[in-house]
Enzyme design. Sequence first.
Site, PDB file in Angstrom:
ATOM      1  CD  GLU A 183      33.354  56.978   4.315  1.00 10.23           C
ATOM      2  OE1 GLU A 183      34.545  56.682   4.457  1.00 10.23           O
ATOM      3  OE2 GLU A 183      32.419  56.284   4.755  1.00 10.23           O
ATOM      4  N   GLY A 221      26.939  58.749  -0.618  1.00  6.96           N
ATOM      5  CA  GLY A 221      26.792  57.969  -1.844  1.00  6.96           C
ATOM      6  C   GLY A 221      25.464  58.313  -2.495  1.00  6.96           C
ATOM      7  NE  ARG A 222      20.094  55.947   0.107  1.00  5.70           N
ATOM      8  CZ  ARG A 222      19.755  54.653   0.022  1.00  5.70           C
ATOM      9  NH1 ARG A 222      18.939  54.252  -0.912  1.00  5.70           N
ATOM     10  NH2 ARG A 222      20.222  53.781   0.899  1.00  5.70           N
ATOM     11  NE  ARG A 272      17.719  51.036  -2.640  1.00  2.90           N
ATOM     12  CZ  ARG A 272      16.730  51.703  -2.096  1.00  2.90           C
ATOM     13  NH1 ARG A 272      15.727  52.107  -2.845  1.00  2.90           N
ATOM     14  NH2 ARG A 272      16.732  52.000  -0.821  1.00  2.90           N
ATOM     15  CB  CYS A 304      11.206  32.703 -13.286  1.00  2.03           C
ATOM     16  SG  CYS A 304      11.500  32.744 -15.037  1.00  2.03           S
ATOM     17  CD  GLU A 305      12.702  34.934  -7.367  1.00  2.53           C
ATOM     18  OE1 GLU A 305      12.067  35.182  -6.324  1.00  2.53           O
ATOM     19  OE2 GLU A 305      13.829  34.455  -7.405  1.00  2.53           O
ATOM     20  CE1 TYR A 318      24.703  51.614  -2.100  1.00  2.00           C
ATOM     21  CE2 TYR A 318      23.194  53.441  -1.735  1.00  2.00           C
ATOM     22  CZ  TYR A 318      24.399  52.815  -1.483  1.00  2.00           C
ATOM     23  OH  TYR A 318      25.305  53.384  -0.625  1.00  2.00           O
TER      24      TYR A 318
HETATM   25  N1  LLP Z   1      30.229  54.836   3.994  1.00  2.00           N
HETATM   26  C1  LLP Z   1      30.104  53.546   4.392  1.00  2.00           C
HETATM   27  C2  LLP Z   1      31.110  52.985   5.265  1.00  2.00           C
HETATM   28  C3  LLP Z   1      29.021  52.783   3.956  1.00  2.00           C
HETATM   29  O1  LLP Z   1      28.905  51.526   4.352  1.00  2.00           O
HETATM   30  C4  LLP Z   1      28.063  53.354   3.091  1.00  2.00           C
HETATM   31  C5  LLP Z   1      26.920  52.567   2.596  1.00  2.00           C
HETATM   32  C6  LLP Z   1      28.244  54.685   2.678  1.00  2.00           C
HETATM   33  C7  LLP Z   1      29.336  55.399   3.161  1.00  2.00           C
HETATM   34  C8  LLP Z   1      27.291  55.374   1.740  1.00  2.00           C
HETATM   35  O2  LLP Z   1      26.026  55.449   2.251  1.00  2.00           O
HETATM   36  P1  LLP Z   1      24.886  56.312   1.505  1.00  2.00           P
HETATM   37  O3  LLP Z   1      25.296  57.757   1.587  1.00  2.00           O
HETATM   38  O4  LLP Z   1      24.821  55.861   0.112  1.00  2.00           O
HETATM   39  O5  LLP Z   1      23.659  56.004   2.273  1.00  2.00           O
HETATM   40  N2  LLP Z   1      21.992  48.882  -0.736  1.00  2.00           N
HETATM   41  C9  LLP Z   1      21.336  49.754   0.227  1.00  2.00           C
HETATM   42  C10 LLP Z   1      22.296  50.740   0.821  1.00  2.00           C
HETATM   43  C11 LLP Z   1      23.493  50.097   1.469  1.00  2.00           C
HETATM   44  C12 LLP Z   1      24.465  51.121   2.002  1.00  2.00           C
HETATM   45  C13 LLP Z   1      25.735  50.475   2.434  1.00  2.00           C
HETATM   46  N3  LLP Z   1      26.734  51.365   2.928  1.00  2.00           N
HETATM   47  C14 LLP Z   1      20.156  50.437  -0.450  1.00  2.00           C
HETATM   48  O6  LLP Z   1      19.928  50.217  -1.632  1.00  2.00           O
HETATM   49  O7  LLP Z   1      19.416  51.173   0.204  1.00  2.00           O
END
Ligand code: LLP
Length: 440
Positions: free
Chosen positions: A297, A299-300, A337, A368-369, A398
């Site tokens: 899965e 994402g980033r 972030r 304002c921080e 993100y």
């Molecule tokens: N699968 C599950 C179950 C997850 O919880 C996540 C991310 C992903 C896949 C995708 O992960 P990635 O490939 O994007 O690393 N807000 C944080 C990142 C939080 C990720 C949460 N879960 C940031 O900005 O670094």
Amino acid sequence: MSAPPRSEAPIQWSLLPESATIAKSGHLVVGGVDLVDLAGEVGTPFFAYDEEHLRARCREADRAWGGLDGHPGAAYAAKAFWCTAMARIVAQEGLGADVATGGEMAVALAGGIAPQHITFHGNNKSELELMAALSAGVGRIVVDSFDEISRLEHLLRYGVASGQRQKVLVRVTPGVEAHTHEFVQTGREDSKFGFSLASGAAAQAVDSLKALPGVELAGVHMHIGSQIFLLDAYSKAISAMAAMVGQLSPTELCIGGGLGVAYVNGESAPSITEWAQSVRDACMSSGIGDGVFLSAEPGRAIVATAGITCYTVGTVKDLPGIRTYVAVDGGMSDNPRPVLYGSGYEAFLPREVSASRPCAVRVVGKHCESGDIVVSAAQVPDDIVVGDVIATPVTGAYGYSMASNYNKVPRPPVVFCRAGEAKVVVRRETEEDLLRLDQG
Ligand code: LLP
């Protein structure tokens, strides 16, 4: 998440979207669109995405993870960046979608993701969310707690889904520490997610799910964290999971997401292809054979580098002997972030992409921080002036998805750039939008 190495060098090309070029004027062009011109047209701040880059990363993930009987091996993690235009790309390029809430699922369905290609996540799914997932006919529900098992049992016996057979994965915490920020580590024993392997909770969850009428236990899921550069963390987690996977065979092992990306000059990260290969090798060495369907899965890794944020410089405040503050027309509301994780970014001027950047400044937002920092230790060209468009690259993940309306700042628009055309796929919020829910 690491301190950026300071140098006068221009922005490292690999931090920019793949289609990036430099116009004769010296301006940055993404997807054939001059970002300085775009700023004039749509105003700032805005998120620009290179659509071809998004598609290329989806295709790479599809190739790397394959599929089984028409079910995609790669499900894009919606939380990184989600809107119907992105969902459409994900569907067109053959990936599934991992959604973590009813809201993310609604966007997935609206964008045309086939329900059976949706994986529904969440450590605290409400009964309503479970009902929505079951009625939509999602491909997989990733079960996270014993309370959720009771809720599912109830719904499958008496609720909307009586008589239905739902595929589920059981989320397991393999007890592995990934080398990343504490807030984005998820595979440790002390975690709100999933069932612990070591305590026996995971085995107990498997037994309960096997006994549940209407449930087909399709496999196991793990997710050890995010922004991971060192792939050995996956190997360790896989070896911890091997015995359990062996007992369930034939089965699916979803290794979650987490692949890191480079944010600042000097950083580099493994590709999606290298990640998948390393996971396959680790599975082989742990005795997890071809009979197990491997899925992931990301994402980033799909969206981060495809996106770039453009702001306008509003003030340049020089505090002699201390530092220079460059304030922009956004901040922690479009990119939390740096505040949340101390994340480092680069800054540069799209009007002269290849200029050297001798001036050390701190780029801050308009909130304002004091902690409202966009780039803590930025290097910028010495001719930076008020009114300049200033960009932070690698903000495709993100950023927009974690944006807020703090200080009642309207969220920026999202613009997809491709073949010389700029398409606003999410418009800028207005003050009217900010008052929309207000009942007076
Ligand atoms: N699968 C599950 C179950 C997850 O919880 C996540 C991310 C992903 C896949 C995708 O992960 P990635 O490939 O994007 O690393 N807000 C944080 C990142 C939080 C990720 C949460 N879960 C940031 O900005 O670094």
